[in-house]
Enzyme design. Sequence first.
Site, PDB file in Angstrom:
ATOM      1  N   GLY A  23       0.788  -1.232   0.000  1.00 41.19           N
ATOM      2  CA  GLY A  23       0.000   0.000   0.000  1.00 41.19           C
ATOM      3  C   GLY A  23       0.815   1.275   0.000  1.00 41.19           C
ATOM      4  N   SER A  24       2.054   1.227  -0.539  1.00 44.25           N
ATOM      5  CA  SER A  24       2.820   2.486  -0.585  1.00 44.25           C
ATOM      6  C   SER A  24       2.136   3.490  -1.514  1.00 44.25           C
ATOM      7  CB  SER A  24       4.272   2.240  -1.006  1.00 44.25           C
ATOM      8  OG  SER A  24       4.366   1.914  -2.368  1.00 44.25           O
ATOM      9  N   ASN A  25       1.454   2.997  -2.534  1.00 44.24           N
ATOM     10  CA  ASN A  25       0.725   3.928  -3.414  1.00 44.24           C
ATOM     11  C   ASN A  25      -0.516   4.479  -2.734  1.00 44.24           C
ATOM     12  OD1 ASN A  25       1.979   4.192  -6.219  1.00 44.24           O
ATOM     13  ND2 ASN A  25       2.233   2.028  -5.712  1.00 44.24           N
ATOM     14  N   MET A 101      -4.083  -6.988  -6.836  1.00 45.89           N
ATOM     15  CA  MET A 101      -3.470  -8.000  -7.689  1.00 45.89           C
ATOM     16  C   MET A 101      -4.466  -8.989  -8.306  1.00 45.89           C
ATOM     17  SD  MET A 101      -0.633  -6.639  -7.631  1.00 45.89           S
ATOM     18  CE  MET A 101       0.553  -7.667  -8.480  1.00 45.89           C
ATOM     19  N   LEU A 103      -7.591  -9.745 -11.036  1.00 44.10           N
ATOM     20  CA  LEU A 103      -8.261  -9.154 -12.200  1.00 44.10           C
ATOM     21  C   LEU A 103      -9.681  -8.823 -11.797  1.00 44.10           C
ATOM     22  CD1 LEU A 103      -7.267 -11.370 -15.263  1.00 44.10           C
ATOM     23  CD2 LEU A 103      -6.581  -9.017 -14.751  1.00 44.10           C
ATOM     24  N   ASN A 118      -6.310   1.764 -12.964  1.00 47.31           N
ATOM     25  CA  ASN A 118      -5.290   0.832 -12.458  1.00 47.31           C
ATOM     26  C   ASN A 118      -3.897   1.425 -12.656  1.00 47.31           C
ATOM     27  OD1 ASN A 118      -4.192  -1.706 -11.532  1.00 47.31           O
ATOM     28  ND2 ASN A 118      -3.681  -2.185 -13.650  1.00 47.31           N
ATOM     29  N   HIS A 120       0.067   0.309 -13.229  1.00 49.65           N
ATOM     30  CA  HIS A 120       0.827  -0.863 -13.681  1.00 49.65           C
ATOM     31  C   HIS A 120       2.299  -0.493 -13.822  1.00 49.65           C
ATOM     32  CE1 HIS A 120       1.270  -4.814 -15.456  1.00 49.65           C
ATOM     33  NE2 HIS A 120       2.076  -4.263 -16.348  1.00 49.65           N
TER      34      HIS A 120
HETATM   35  C1  GAR Z   1       2.873  -1.242  -7.609  1.00 47.58           C
HETATM   36  O1  GAR Z   1       4.172  -1.212  -8.163  1.00 47.58           O
HETATM   37  C2  GAR Z   1       1.841  -1.409  -8.698  1.00 47.58           C
HETATM   38  O2  GAR Z   1       2.209  -0.798  -9.903  1.00 47.58           O
HETATM   39  C3  GAR Z   1       1.802  -2.904  -8.838  1.00 47.58           C
HETATM   40  O3  GAR Z   1       1.888  -3.384  -7.525  1.00 47.58           O
HETATM   41  C4  GAR Z   1       2.702  -2.498  -6.769  1.00 47.58           C
HETATM   42  C5  GAR Z   1       2.009  -2.228  -5.444  1.00 47.58           C
HETATM   43  O4  GAR Z   1       2.836  -1.503  -4.587  1.00 47.58           O
HETATM   44  N1  GAR Z   1       0.608  -3.333  -9.486  1.00 47.58           N
HETATM   45  C6  GAR Z   1       0.569  -4.349 -10.340  1.00 47.58           C
HETATM   46  O5  GAR Z   1       1.537  -5.013 -10.608  1.00 47.58           O
HETATM   47  C7  GAR Z   1      -0.793  -4.617 -10.933  1.00 47.58           C
HETATM   48  N2  GAR Z   1      -0.688  -5.541 -11.997  1.00 47.58           N
HETATM   49  P1  GAR Z   1       2.251  -0.873  -3.249  1.00 47.58           P
HETATM   50  O6  GAR Z   1       1.406  -1.961  -2.569  1.00 47.58           O
HETATM   51  O7  GAR Z   1       3.453  -0.523  -2.443  1.00 47.58           O
HETATM   52  O8  GAR Z   1       1.420   0.316  -3.619  1.00 47.58           O
END
Ligand code: GAR
Length: 218
Positions: A23-25, A101, A103, A118, A120
């Site tokens: 969840g850093s995003n 993660m 679909l 989303n 990516h």
């Molecule tokens: C992120 O890098 C995102 O782009 C990727 O998962 C990571 C989650 O990081 N998403 C995918 O690969 C989707 N296919 P986070 O949990 O630290 O936000």
Amino acid sequence: MNAAGADSGTPPFRLGVLVSGSGSNLQSIIDKLHNGPANIGIAVVVSDNNKAKGLMRAAEAGIPTAVFSMIDFDDRVEHDRAMAAELKRHEVDLVVLAGYMLLVTPGLLDSFPYKVINLHPALLPAFPGASPIEDTMDYGARITGVTVHFVDEGADTGPIILQEAVEIKYNDTVESLRGRIHEVEHRILPRAIELIASGRVRFDEENPRRVIVDEDRP
Ligand code: GAR
């Protein structure tokens, strides 16, 4: 006080954020947008994984959370319908897959047409799927990047909103590259949300695959 914490009189733009892991995003959306001057608020954080660190980040920020584990449902459409009902209950305007993660199916998309985006970690349409950073490095690509796109029923196939390139260095490891990709993600995902919330993102009427972004308009 409304959900975005703003007293502007305009209802806040309400986000539902879906996470599966760290969840850093999500954290970047909390830090840059939640309850800020753009009048955007995270109404609920939803996960398929009850151990996701993202749920703790949400709780620390006082944001409601909900967990929908796949094992509690007969199939993915039913799972997504339940999730959509929860997002509707929170009157969400935009659903953000921020490291989600699974679909998503019409069980979610039919309730939020053109309102699911989303993130990516590659330059789509190159390297879709579950392990794009590893796949990009294994392929020997020299440039990768980050894509924010609308979600359709395909795997990472929806219309692209924003992209930014990241160079792959000869001595990169998956982790060093992931770190630089995260830096870009933490910047362009909140930016894409802000652009959508302020009405600066629309589809080209002649070619709905093309998304027009009025970056320059305040
Ligand atoms: C992120 O890098 C995102 O782009 C990727 O998962 C990571 C989650 O990081 N998403 C995918 O690969 C989707 N296919 P986070 O949990 O630290 O936000």
